[in-house]
Structures are given as C-alpha cells and as structure tokens.
Design a protein around this motif. Structure first.
Motif, PDB file in Angstrom:
ATOM      1  N   THR A   1       8.027  -2.801   3.119  1.00  0.00           N
ATOM      2  CA  THR A   1       7.655  -2.157   4.369  1.00  0.00           C
ATOM      3  C   THR A   1       6.925  -0.870   4.041  1.00  0.00           C
ATOM      4  O   THR A   1       7.215  -0.225   3.039  1.00  0.00           O
ATOM      5  CB  THR A   1       8.882  -1.871   5.248  1.00  0.00           C
ATOM      6  N   VAL A   2       5.958  -0.505   4.864  1.00  0.00           N
ATOM      7  CA  VAL A   2       5.189   0.693   4.574  1.00  0.00           C
ATOM      8  C   VAL A   2       5.379   1.787   5.612  1.00  0.00           C
ATOM      9  O   VAL A   2       5.386   2.959   5.270  1.00  0.00           O
ATOM     10  CB  VAL A   2       3.684   0.366   4.420  1.00  0.00           C
TER      11      VAL A   2
ATOM     12  N   GLU B   1      -6.675   7.589   2.243  1.00  0.00           N
ATOM     13  CA  GLU B   1      -6.651   6.704   3.411  1.00  0.00           C
ATOM     14  C   GLU B   1      -6.866   5.252   3.005  1.00  0.00           C
ATOM     15  O   GLU B   1      -6.290   4.332   3.601  1.00  0.00           O
ATOM     16  CB  GLU B   1      -7.709   7.148   4.414  1.00  0.00           C
ATOM     17  N   THR B   2      -7.701   5.041   1.995  1.00  0.00           N
ATOM     18  CA  THR B   2      -7.940   3.686   1.504  1.00  0.00           C
ATOM     19  C   THR B   2      -6.657   3.068   0.969  1.00  0.00           C
ATOM     20  O   THR B   2      -6.356   1.890   1.232  1.00  0.00           O
ATOM     21  CB  THR B   2      -9.005   3.711   0.386  1.00  0.00           C
ATOM     22  N   ALA B   3      -5.873   3.851   0.236  1.00  0.00           N
ATOM     23  CA  ALA B   3      -4.607   3.356  -0.304  1.00  0.00           C
ATOM     24  C   ALA B   3      -3.627   3.017   0.808  1.00  0.00           C
ATOM     25  O   ALA B   3      -2.960   1.970   0.774  1.00  0.00           O
ATOM     26  CB  ALA B   3      -4.005   4.393  -1.254  1.00  0.00           C
ATOM     27  N   LEU B   4      -3.528   3.885   1.814  1.00  0.00           N
ATOM     28  CA  LEU B   4      -2.627   3.635   2.930  1.00  0.00           C
ATOM     29  C   LEU B   4      -3.017   2.373   3.695  1.00  0.00           C
ATOM     30  O   LEU B   4      -2.166   1.560   4.063  1.00  0.00           O
ATOM     31  CB  LEU B   4      -2.628   4.831   3.874  1.00  0.00           C
ATOM     32  N   THR B   5      -4.310   2.210   3.925  1.00  0.00           N
ATOM     33  CA  THR B   5      -4.793   1.024   4.630  1.00  0.00           C
ATOM     34  C   THR B   5      -4.469  -0.239   3.845  1.00  0.00           C
ATOM     35  O   THR B   5      -4.034  -1.257   4.408  1.00  0.00           O
ATOM     36  CB  THR B   5      -6.308   1.121   4.868  1.00  0.00           C
ATOM     37  N   TYR B   6      -4.663  -0.171   2.532  1.00  0.00           N
ATOM     38  CA  TYR B   6      -4.370  -1.326   1.677  1.00  0.00           C
ATOM     39  C   TYR B   6      -2.892  -1.693   1.772  1.00  0.00           C
ATOM     40  O   TYR B   6      -2.537  -2.880   1.913  1.00  0.00           O
ATOM     41  CB  TYR B   6      -4.737  -1.005   0.232  1.00  0.00           C
ATOM     42  N   ALA B   7      -2.015  -0.683   1.721  1.00  0.00           N
ATOM     43  CA  ALA B   7      -0.571  -0.944   1.778  1.00  0.00           C
ATOM     44  C   ALA B   7      -0.178  -1.564   3.107  1.00  0.00           C
ATOM     45  O   ALA B   7       0.606  -2.519   3.163  1.00  0.00           O
ATOM     46  CB  ALA B   7       0.196   0.357   1.541  1.00  0.00           C
ATOM     47  N   ARG B   8      -0.711  -1.037   4.194  1.00  0.00           N
ATOM     48  CA  ARG B   8      -0.387  -1.585   5.512  1.00  0.00           C
ATOM     49  C   ARG B   8      -0.876  -3.027   5.647  1.00  0.00           C
ATOM     50  O   ARG B   8      -0.161  -3.891   6.166  1.00  0.00           O
ATOM     51  CB  ARG B   8      -1.018  -0.714   6.603  1.00  0.00           C
ATOM     52  N   ASP B   9      -2.100  -3.287   5.173  1.00  0.00           N
ATOM     53  CA  ASP B   9      -2.647  -4.634   5.257  1.00  0.00           C
ATOM     54  C   ASP B   9      -1.847  -5.608   4.392  1.00  0.00           C
ATOM     55  O   ASP B   9      -1.645  -6.771   4.770  1.00  0.00           O
ATOM     56  CB  ASP B   9      -4.112  -4.647   4.822  1.00  0.00           C
ATOM     57  N   TYR B  10      -1.395  -5.125   3.243  1.00  0.00           N
ATOM     58  CA  TYR B  10      -0.623  -5.968   2.325  1.00  0.00           C
ATOM     59  C   TYR B  10       0.658  -6.450   3.005  1.00  0.00           C
ATOM     60  O   TYR B  10       1.019  -7.631   2.929  1.00  0.00           O
ATOM     61  CB  TYR B  10      -0.294  -5.181   1.061  1.00  0.00           C
ATOM     62  N   VAL B  11       1.339  -5.526   3.690  1.00  0.00           N
ATOM     63  CA  VAL B  11       2.573  -5.887   4.383  1.00  0.00           C
ATOM     64  C   VAL B  11       2.275  -6.817   5.558  1.00  0.00           C
ATOM     65  O   VAL B  11       2.978  -7.810   5.787  1.00  0.00           O
ATOM     66  CB  VAL B  11       3.307  -4.624   4.868  1.00  0.00           C
ATOM     67  N   ALA B  12       1.216  -6.503   6.296  1.00  0.00           N
ATOM     68  CA  ALA B  12       0.884  -7.301   7.482  1.00  0.00           C
ATOM     69  C   ALA B  12       0.559  -8.748   7.119  1.00  0.00           C
ATOM     70  O   ALA B  12       0.862  -9.675   7.884  1.00  0.00           O
ATOM     71  CB  ALA B  12      -0.297  -6.667   8.212  1.00  0.00           C
TER      72      ALA B  12
END
Length: 228
Positions: free
Chosen positions: A27-28, A198-209
């Motif tokens: 979870t992120v 921001e790129t890292a955060l977006t990647y983490a959120r997309d990974y979980v989704a």
C-alpha cells in the motif's frame, strides 16, 4: 515472486509442477501521508546530491560495489548508510573503502532504522542507489518509491526500468554506466529533483493500483485449503 518461481523450476524441473505466485501485499497512501517531505531547496552543505543506502550490511547487498563506484565520481555528494551490520568482516572492508574516498565524497554510517523510520529517511534523500546481488522482490525498493525517492538498482531483482526515470536498472558488470548515473543525478537541478520525486510517487501509486497481489494471495490460500 515470479523470480523465485523460475528459480524453483530451474532447480527442480517437472517435480515442481504446481507453483503459485503470491506477491507481497503493498500500500502506498498511508506511507505518503505520514512522510514529512524535506524540500530540495533546503539541502545542506550547498548543492550536494544526497544518496542513501538502506539495507543489511552483507555481501549480498553489495555496498562495497557502490563505494567503489563512488570513489570514481567527480561530483560532490553525500552518502548515508543505514542497516544492520550482519558480517563484521565485510563491514570492515567497507570502512576501508570509506576511508579512501576522495574529498568530494562524504560517507556516513548512521546505524539501524525501525520500520517506522524508513519512509522519512528515504524522503530526506534524493536517490536510493542499490546494487544488490539478488532480491526475490525487494520491499525496500518499493518503500523508497512510496516515499518519493527514485531508485537506481542492479539487474538482479524482478524490478524493471521505468521510462519516466522512477526506476533505473543497470547491470553490475557495467561499472561505467553506474558512474555515469551518479554523475547525471548529481548534475540535476533542484527543479529536476522535485520532478523526479513526483515521478517516484506516481510510479508507486500506479504499481499498487495495477497489482493483482490480493487475488493471487487469495488463490494461494484457496489452493492450500483444497489440497488438504
């Protein structure tokens, strides 16, 4: 992980005909909410890149390789090392490398972290360099991304390079590319570093989704129950 499943097939062959992959449940959002981000405009000691290494201090995690790479870098930077010293002799060898660092490289061992401390420490640094010799998943990699810190790692994990730069994958035998990556990160502006956060955060959120981990774990337990 799928990485481990293939290892099992390679060793056991047709004997291991039933292999179920059930990835870590991640979870992120809670992590992101708890992190008190350090903005890049208050970086200490001038315009120095802040690298971090968080892992067990053992040959598998390959800290000595990272130190050898940094010794050949011309840019000014700081490296903070966190982790349990599992092999004292190996750490002694790393300390010798630290003692031989050029003056532009500052390295500090900062001890161990509790799980609760990890997100904040990642968020206080610009990039996580992790030349590991092997990970079945690498939860610490996800923790870094979920804290908004990009990762540069070896090709010995299941993680793949991200076209937007959140994850960079470099073969261990390609030392020149590792050196070039450090120099490239050190040359980035404050604005660039903020963008990569921001790129890292977006990647983490997309990974979980996009993850099917819940369904895969459920299938594992149902299989085990029916196998009784």
């Amino acid at each position: 992980s799928a990485y481990e499943a293939q290892d099992i097939r390679n060793v056991m062959g047709s004997i291991a005909k039933d292999i179920l992959v059930a990835p870590d449940l991640l979870t992120v959002a809670p992590v992101v909410k708890k992190v008190d981000y350090q903005r890049h405009d208050d970086r200490v000691r001038g315009n120095r890149l802040r690298l971090v290494f968080i892992s067990r201090i053992s040959p598998t995690k390959n800290l000595d390789y990272l130190l050898t790479i940094l010794s050949k870098v011309s840019a000014p930077l700081d490296l903070s090392i966190y982790g349990t010293i599992e092999v004292p002799g190996y750490w002694a060898a790393c300390e010798r490398l630290i003692g031989e660092m050029p003056t532009n490289i500052m390295v500090q061992y900062r001890g161990e972290l509790t799980p609760e401390e990890v997100p904040k420490v990642f968020a206080e640094h610009d990039v996580f360099f992790f030349p590991t010799r092997g990970e079945n998943f690498g939860h610490v990699i996800f923790e870094s991304l979920a804290a908004g810190t990009c990762v540069v790692l070896s090709d010995q994990t299941p993680w793949k390079a991200d076209k937007n730069g959140a994850v960079e994958v470099i073969p261990l035998e390609d030392a020149d590319t590792w050196i070039a990556s450090v120099e490239r990160w050190a040359a980035r502006s404050q604005e660039d570093l903020s963008m990569y956060r921001e790129t890292a955060l977006t990647y983490a959120r997309d990974y979980v989704a996009k993850s099917t981990a819940v369904e895969q774990n459920r299938a594992l337990f149902i299989y085990a129950y029916n196998y009784r």
